[in-house]
Design a protein around this motif. Sequence first.
Motif, PDB file in Angstrom:
ATOM      1  N   LEU A 112      15.956 -66.791 123.544  1.00 58.00           N
ATOM      2  CA  LEU A 112      16.887 -66.161 122.616  1.00 58.00           C
ATOM      3  C   LEU A 112      18.048 -67.096 122.277  1.00 58.00           C
ATOM      4  N   ASP A 113      18.530 -67.852 123.266  1.00 59.88           N
ATOM      5  CA  ASP A 113      19.572 -68.844 123.005  1.00 59.88           C
ATOM      6  C   ASP A 113      19.083 -69.872 121.988  1.00 59.88           C
ATOM      7  N   VAL A 114      17.840 -70.312 122.173  1.00 61.15           N
ATOM      8  CA  VAL A 114      17.253 -71.310 121.276  1.00 61.15           C
ATOM      9  C   VAL A 114      17.089 -70.735 119.869  1.00 61.15           C
ATOM     10  N   ALA A 115      16.468 -69.567 119.772  1.00 59.72           N
ATOM     11  CA  ALA A 115      16.203 -68.961 118.462  1.00 59.72           C
ATOM     12  C   ALA A 115      17.487 -68.676 117.686  1.00 59.72           C
ATOM     13  N   SER A 116      18.563 -68.353 118.411  1.00 60.62           N
ATOM     14  CA  SER A 116      19.835 -68.040 117.743  1.00 60.62           C
ATOM     15  C   SER A 116      20.415 -69.257 117.035  1.00 60.62           C
ATOM     16  N   ARG A 117      19.971 -70.455 117.414  1.00 61.38           N
ATOM     17  CA  ARG A 117      20.484 -71.687 116.801  1.00 61.38           C
ATOM     18  C   ARG A 117      19.549 -72.228 115.723  1.00 61.38           C
ATOM     19  N   MET A 118      18.453 -71.516 115.475  1.00 56.67           N
ATOM     20  CA  MET A 118      17.477 -71.939 114.481  1.00 56.67           C
ATOM     21  C   MET A 118      17.644 -71.146 113.184  1.00 56.67           C
ATOM     22  N   ARG A 119      17.114 -71.669 112.108  1.00 54.02           N
ATOM     23  CA  ARG A 119      17.170 -70.955 110.832  1.00 54.02           C
ATOM     24  C   ARG A 119      16.013 -69.969 110.730  1.00 54.02           C
ATOM     25  N   LYS A 120      16.193 -68.939 109.963  1.00 53.99           N
ATOM     26  CA  LYS A 120      15.132 -67.974 109.724  1.00 53.99           C
ATOM     27  C   LYS A 120      13.947 -68.669 109.043  1.00 53.99           C
ATOM     28  N   ALA A 153       5.299 -66.980 129.766  1.00 53.30           N
ATOM     29  CA  ALA A 153       6.341 -66.602 128.819  1.00 53.30           C
ATOM     30  C   ALA A 153       5.924 -65.312 128.123  1.00 53.30           C
ATOM     31  N   SER A 154       6.883 -64.427 127.918  1.00 52.59           N
ATOM     32  CA  SER A 154       6.602 -63.157 127.245  1.00 52.59           C
ATOM     33  C   SER A 154       7.298 -63.128 125.889  1.00 52.59           C
ATOM     34  N   ILE A 155       6.518 -62.835 124.841  1.00 52.84           N
ATOM     35  CA  ILE A 155       7.102 -62.705 123.506  1.00 52.84           C
ATOM     36  C   ILE A 155       6.936 -61.254 123.045  1.00 52.84           C
ATOM     37  N   GLN A 156       6.915 -60.333 123.991  1.00 53.71           N
ATOM     38  CA  GLN A 156       6.605 -58.948 123.672  1.00 53.71           C
ATOM     39  C   GLN A 156       7.749 -57.979 123.942  1.00 53.71           C
ATOM     40  N   SER A 157       8.806 -58.424 124.612  1.00 54.70           N
ATOM     41  CA  SER A 157       9.897 -57.500 124.909  1.00 54.70           C
ATOM     42  C   SER A 157      10.659 -57.170 123.628  1.00 54.70           C
ATOM     43  N   SER A 158      11.344 -56.044 123.632  1.00 55.85           N
ATOM     44  CA  SER A 158      12.061 -55.600 122.432  1.00 55.85           C
ATOM     45  C   SER A 158      13.146 -56.583 122.022  1.00 55.85           C
ATOM     46  N   ARG A 159      13.818 -57.174 122.998  1.00 53.62           N
ATOM     47  CA  ARG A 159      14.899 -58.093 122.641  1.00 53.62           C
ATOM     48  C   ARG A 159      14.363 -59.395 122.052  1.00 53.62           C
ATOM     49  N   ILE A 160      13.172 -59.831 122.484  1.00 50.92           N
ATOM     50  CA  ILE A 160      12.558 -61.015 121.905  1.00 50.92           C
ATOM     51  C   ILE A 160      12.039 -60.709 120.502  1.00 50.92           C
ATOM     52  N   LEU A 161      11.362 -59.573 120.355  1.00 51.30           N
ATOM     53  CA  LEU A 161      10.770 -59.228 119.063  1.00 51.30           C
ATOM     54  C   LEU A 161      11.826 -58.981 117.993  1.00 51.30           C
TER      55      LEU A 161
END
Length: 308
Positions: free
Chosen positions: A243-251, A271-279
Motif C-alpha cells: 500500500l505504501d508503494v501503490a500510494s506513490r504510483m500513478r493510476k 503475498a495477498s492481493i485479496q484483502s479489502s484494503r489492498i483491493l
Amino acid sequence: MPSCEIGARDLEAEIQAYVSKVSCATAALEKLYPLDTPEKVDQAIRFWSDIYGCIAFTTLDTELEEAILTHRSMSELMPEVRRATVNCEAAFEIATARRMALARDAKEARAILDHGPAHIFYQCFAHFEWAALLAALNGRVPDSVAILGSGALPETAIWIADWARANGKRIHVHNVEMVQDRLELSRQAYQALGELKDDDSQNDVRFQVGNARNTPSDLSGFDAVYFNATVGSTVREKESILLDVASRMRKGAHVVTRSTYSLKTMAYPPASIQSSRILAKLRPVVTLHSSGEAGKTVNATVIVSRVV
C-alpha cells in the motif's frame, strides 16, 4: 474380518522423507552461520540445494504437498527454512556479485553470473514475470520499471536489459536496495558485464539506496514496479508495504508482485492481493503460477495488479 487395502499409500513415510532431508540441511546450515566467508558460502550451497530441491519443484501430488505443509514436524521446521532462505540467498548474491566484480572481462563475469547458485530462479522465472506484465499491458512494452528490494545482484535488471537489447527496445530500470554495501555490489556486478557508461545519465539501469516503504519518494514516473518476494516478513507486513508503494504510483501503472504457493511457502509468506484494503488501491489483472519442474522452472507466483 477387517479389510486390508492392497498397495495402500504410506503418506507418513513420504512426509518423513521430506522432513528428514530438510531437517538435516537446516541443521548443517546452522553450524555454518554466519555465511561470511567464500568457504562457508560454498559449503552452504549443497545444503541449500537439498532444501530447495524439496520445496521449489512441485510433486504434482496435491495430497502429498498439503500433507507436508500441514504436518507438525514440517511446520516446526518452517522458521529454520525461512532463516536458511534469508541467509543463503543473501550470501549467494553477495558472493556471486563479488566474484563478478573481480572478473577479468565481461565474458567471464557473465559466466560467473550464469553459474551462480541463485541463478536458477531468474533463469526459470524472469520470462514468466515479463510475459505476465506484457499481457497486463496488452503487449505494450513499459518504458520504465522500478525494482524494489533488488539485492546485491541485480538479476532482474540484467534480464530486462538483455531482453530490451535483443528486442531493440530501450527500458529504464531503477534498482532500489536498502543496504548500502549490497547496492554498491549490485552496481559493481552490473558494471562487470560492461553495461555501465561513465556518464550516468546515459545509463538505462540505475541504482539507489533506500527502504521500499519510502524510496523513491515518487514512483509516478514508472510504468511498472516490481515488489520482491523477500520484502516483508508476514502477509500483513507485505500488504502494508504494498500500500505504501501503490500510494506513490500513478493510476493505471502496474505492480509486479512476486509471491509463491504450495511447498515454496516454507521459504516465504505468500503475498495477498485479496484483502479489502489492498483491493481499494490495487486491482489484480494477471496471476500466473509456475508449477516447478526441475531444470525448467520453479514453484513461484507472479501477480500483476493495476493501480486504481
